[in-house]
Write an enzyme that holds these catalytic residues in place. Structure first.
Site, mmCIF file in Angstrom:
data_model
loop_
_atom_site.group_PDB
_atom_site.id
_atom_site.type_symbol
_atom_site.label_atom_id
_atom_site.label_comp_id
_atom_site.label_asym_id
_atom_site.label_seq_id
_atom_site.Cartn_x
_atom_site.Cartn_y
_atom_site.Cartn_z
ATOM 1 C CD GLU A 94 28.005 -19.520 9.197
ATOM 2 O OE1 GLU A 94 27.531 -19.825 8.088
ATOM 3 O OE2 GLU A 94 28.247 -18.355 9.552
ATOM 4 C CD GLU A 125 48.191 -19.624 -2.556
ATOM 5 O OE1 GLU A 125 48.317 -19.414 -3.769
ATOM 6 O OE2 GLU A 125 47.483 -18.939 -1.811
#
Length: 311
Positions: A94, A125
């Site tokens: 963004e 992960e």
């Protein structure tokens, strides 16, 4: 450690985390009316801003350190797995449309790569080595900042990213939702927003995810304010890439200058649609090339360029 004992050890670690705690008083939540569940969930969320507020001194120190490095050309890199990784990618993605940053100035890394945005990548992960490889691909410098994000504060990918970045001389931030986390301990700046056990046991996309989003909003937005990406509370570096943003650009120029529509259109045309430059043209009475030069000399800070023009 044997393969049999490893799951038991992990279960013990999870059992000790606030974010994983079981709340017996909510054991019958699935039997409640929908409105009551919604009220409970809404009530839980009200605790998040308070938890963030308790960490403001740490957040502010981190932001000032990030801005100092980005002013010298450094990058802001988020690294996380699962929800935490997705939130980092979201915040990074963004920044170009909001602040007209180059896509490589704020980067989001998620364990398992782009596919992990929409599906689970098994084992990603748990790999510190994967974090090392992802960061090495970026060719880190001492001016860069790496933010490890993990609700638990124990995710190997996030910890591995912070430790590797710190070894390269980069600034490091560890954002988690448990006290005394390994992630915070590994980083130059540890931010631990303790929101408490989740409504649904261990579902850290809820309060923990909200807390992480609020902190990332602060990190990127206030850093961009410090870098001159706003004029007051106006997004003067907005990239007008669609009709809505083009309309917003005109409105921002109008709010900043009070100029008439015809003057705004002329200034935006003269500056190639650059909002900050158009405002400078209108407020300082200079032409497009002069506005461009003044902004370059002021490091992109509109107030400094205006002062230089009037001086």
């Amino acid at each position: 450690m044997t393969s049999a004992s490893r799951p038991r050890d992990l279960r013990a670690q999870l059992a000790s985390l606030t974010t994983e705690a079981f709340r017996p008083e909510l054991a019958g939540i699935d039997r409640l009316p929908t409105l009551e569940i919604a009220r409970l969930m809404n009530g839980e969320d009200t605790a998040v801003p308070t938890a963030v507020a308790e960490q403001l001194p740490r957040i502010v120190a981190a932001i000032d350190a990030v801005a100092e490095r980005m002013r010298r050309g450094g990058r802001l890199v988020y690294a996380g797995a699962g929800t935490a990784g997705r939130l980092g990618v979201l915040d990074a993605s963004e920044c170009p449309p909001t602040f007209n940053t180059d896509p490589d100035r704020v980067v989001g890394l998620i364990a398992g790569g782009p596919d992990a945005m929409v599906t689970s990548v098994e084992g990603a992960e748990d790999s510190e080595e994967l974090a090392h490889r992802d960061l090495d691909a970026l060719k880190l410098t001492a001016e860069d900042t790496v933010v490890g994000i993990s609700a638990s504060g124990r995710t190997p990918y996030a910890i591995g990213a912070v430790e590797h970045a710190r070894a390269q001389g980069a600034l490091t931030i560890g954002l988690s939702c448990n006290r005394d986390s390994a992630l915070a301990a590994a980083a130059d700046h540890g931010i631990e927003v303790v929101v408490g056990p989740e409504l649904i046991t261990g579902s850290t996309r809820l309060k923990a995810g909200t807390a992480q989003k609020l902190v990332l909003n602060m990190l990127s937005t206030i850093t961009m304010i410090r870098l001159g990406k706003t004029y007051g509370n106006l997004m003067v570096d907005v990239r007008a890439s669609n009709d809505k943003l083009r309309a917003r650009s005109r409105r921002i120029v109008a709010l900043a200058t009070g100029a008439a529509d015809g003057e705004i259109e002329k200034a935006l045309t003269e500056t190639g649609g650059e909002v900050k430059n158009a405002i400078l043209v209108l407020l300082a009475g200079v032409d497009g090339p002069t506005a461009d030069r003044l902004l370059e000399e002021s490091g992109g800070h509109l107030r400094a360029a205006l002062a230089a023009a009037s001086g």
